[in-house]
Scaffold this active site. Sequence first.
Site, PDB file in Angstrom:
ATOM      1  N   SER A 190     -17.050  10.151 -46.632  1.00  0.00           N
ATOM      2  CA  SER A 190     -16.720  11.202 -47.616  1.00  0.00           C
ATOM      3  C   SER A 190     -16.798  12.593 -46.988  1.00  0.00           C
ATOM      4  O   SER A 190     -16.069  13.501 -47.390  1.00  0.00           O
ATOM      5  CB  SER A 190     -17.641  11.117 -48.834  1.00  0.00           C
ATOM      6  OG  SER A 190     -18.984  11.357 -48.450  1.00  0.00           O
ATOM      7  N   GLY A 237     -22.921   7.053 -49.563  1.00  0.00           N
ATOM      8  CA  GLY A 237     -23.576   6.764 -48.285  1.00  0.00           C
ATOM      9  C   GLY A 237     -22.612   6.898 -47.113  1.00  0.00           C
ATOM     10  O   GLY A 237     -21.826   7.844 -47.041  1.00  0.00           O
ATOM     11  N   ASP A 268     -35.403  19.940 -27.168  1.00  0.00           N
ATOM     12  CA  ASP A 268     -36.346  19.590 -26.097  1.00  0.00           C
ATOM     13  C   ASP A 268     -35.728  19.989 -24.765  1.00  0.00           C
ATOM     14  O   ASP A 268     -34.589  20.487 -24.732  1.00  0.00           O
ATOM     15  CB  ASP A 268     -36.787  18.106 -26.169  1.00  0.00           C
ATOM     16  CG  ASP A 268     -35.733  17.128 -25.662  1.00  0.00           C
ATOM     17  OD1 ASP A 268     -34.615  17.560 -25.324  1.00  0.00           O
ATOM     18  OD2 ASP A 268     -36.037  15.924 -25.588  1.00  0.00           O
ATOM     19  N   HIS A 280     -25.320  12.934 -41.634  1.00  0.00           N
ATOM     20  CA  HIS A 280     -24.914  13.759 -42.777  1.00  0.00           C
ATOM     21  C   HIS A 280     -23.918  13.029 -43.678  1.00  0.00           C
ATOM     22  O   HIS A 280     -23.838  13.309 -44.871  1.00  0.00           O
ATOM     23  CB  HIS A 280     -24.366  15.101 -42.292  1.00  0.00           C
ATOM     24  CG  HIS A 280     -25.451  16.006 -41.794  1.00  0.00           C
ATOM     25  ND1 HIS A 280     -25.618  17.303 -42.218  1.00  0.00           N
ATOM     26  CD2 HIS A 280     -26.450  15.780 -40.903  1.00  0.00           C
ATOM     27  CE1 HIS A 280     -26.670  17.841 -41.616  1.00  0.00           C
ATOM     28  NE2 HIS A 280     -27.186  16.934 -40.800  1.00  0.00           N
ATOM     29  N   THR A 337     -34.698  18.183 -22.348  1.00  0.00           N
ATOM     30  CA  THR A 337     -33.777  17.211 -21.745  1.00  0.00           C
ATOM     31  C   THR A 337     -32.744  16.714 -22.774  1.00  0.00           C
ATOM     32  O   THR A 337     -32.723  15.532 -23.104  1.00  0.00           O
ATOM     33  CB  THR A 337     -34.582  16.006 -21.199  1.00  0.00           C
ATOM     34  OG1 THR A 337     -35.421  15.508 -22.278  1.00  0.00           O
ATOM     35  CG2 THR A 337     -35.443  16.361 -20.009  1.00  0.00           C
ATOM     36  N   GLU A 396     -23.104  16.216 -31.720  1.00  0.00           N
ATOM     37  CA  GLU A 396     -22.518  16.522 -33.039  1.00  0.00           C
ATOM     38  C   GLU A 396     -22.093  15.247 -33.765  1.00  0.00           C
ATOM     39  O   GLU A 396     -22.201  15.156 -34.990  1.00  0.00           O
ATOM     40  CB  GLU A 396     -21.304  17.446 -32.868  1.00  0.00           C
ATOM     41  CG  GLU A 396     -21.690  18.845 -32.442  1.00  0.00           C
ATOM     42  CD  GLU A 396     -20.499  19.796 -32.410  1.00  0.00           C
ATOM     43  OE1 GLU A 396     -19.340  19.323 -32.374  1.00  0.00           O
ATOM     44  OE2 GLU A 396     -20.726  21.012 -32.419  1.00  0.00           O
TER      45      GLU A 396
END
Length: 357
Positions: free
Chosen positions: A90, A86, A213, A73, A215, A66
């Site tokens: 924020s 960027g 995937d 993000h 793994t 995460e």
Amino acid sequence: MAFKHLASFVLFACTISAVRGAVMKRATCADGRTTANAACCVLFPILDDIQENLFDGGECGEEVHESLRLTFHDAIGISPTKGGGGADGSIVIFDEIETAFHANGGIDDIVDVQKPFIAKHGITAGDFIQFAGAVGVSNCAGAPRLNFFLGRPNATKASPDLLVPEPFDSITNILARFKEVGFSPAEVVALLGSHTIAAADHVDETIPGTPFDSTPGVFDTQLFIEVQLRGTLFPGTGGNQGEVQSPLRGEIRLQSDHDLARDSRTACEWQSFANNQAKLQSAFKAAMLKLSILGHKQSDLIDCSDVIPVPKPVIGKPHLPAGSKQSDIEQACASAPFPSLTADAGPTTSVPPVPPS
Ligand code: HEM
């Protein structure tokens, strides 16, 4: 005569490097650890705290996944036409606005978890997000040692909506979005290496923690192999926006990953990572540095990369999951064959969910 010239050149070169050596003297921090720049010493207590209390003692688990997603993000929230700062934090500072964006679904979890660490340690949200991402990735065997640069000022406004790509976007739109902020198609594919340590909670809400995937705790090349296998099933309900069929029980496939692996603009790059761990490491590291400083000039920041721990070597070799055959690979690169791989022995691979911590 020529030898004499060579000798004096060598002497000159040594003197220069000795002078450089003196300039590069490492700083010793309060706890005895050293770093190239004394300004980076503030990071060691944060490193210890997040390894213990955010990443459960240095695991490559859900919070690492995460935290890596959060680096993206936050950073991608910038556009030459729409604005946004960027990698400026924020997404944490204006979380009520940004976590409500559709593409940021589920990101509020890690924002809420990181907030108290940011408040406690008094570094900016933009720095903390990228630092936590780089430290977290170092817990995953096979990962490159990511760079970390310190010194992002705090965001003064929220990022505009619609800057974060969605899994149902076309490859044309995804590549255009990344191009706007300076990423080539090859760099986009390299960044998707992140999905080798990743799972989805919200694409199919009925099966949270379903990995991309087999793994998800190892930074290996399996994503690039498994996304190229013919899709045969939905691991949960199916019919979800941005999801296509995957080849393995317990594995979920994003439409965007599927299409990047098959589009003529990106397929050969995708395939090139399938059995090339070294290339994946170096390309991911370079692209992540660019991503982590979006909105800033590298020369305004301090290089604290030597604070990031060195990851362990990769576990395992590139392989086809048990039960798969080379002919299950959907060849998409027109100029080179997909590398020949051996299938794992044993019963057909099915992938367990990433446990919540
Ligand atoms: C075309 C670009 C991308 C799209 C469309 C995309 C989409 C997604 C989606 C839909 C999820 C699942 C979220 C959920 O349901 O919980 C996800 C997870 C994730 N993404 Fe991406 N992503 C992209 C690029 C990236 C990049 C560039 C990074 C990092 C550099 C990244 C890192 C991650 C990680 C680590 C996760 C797993 C989070 C977890 O396990 O909790 N993604 N992505």
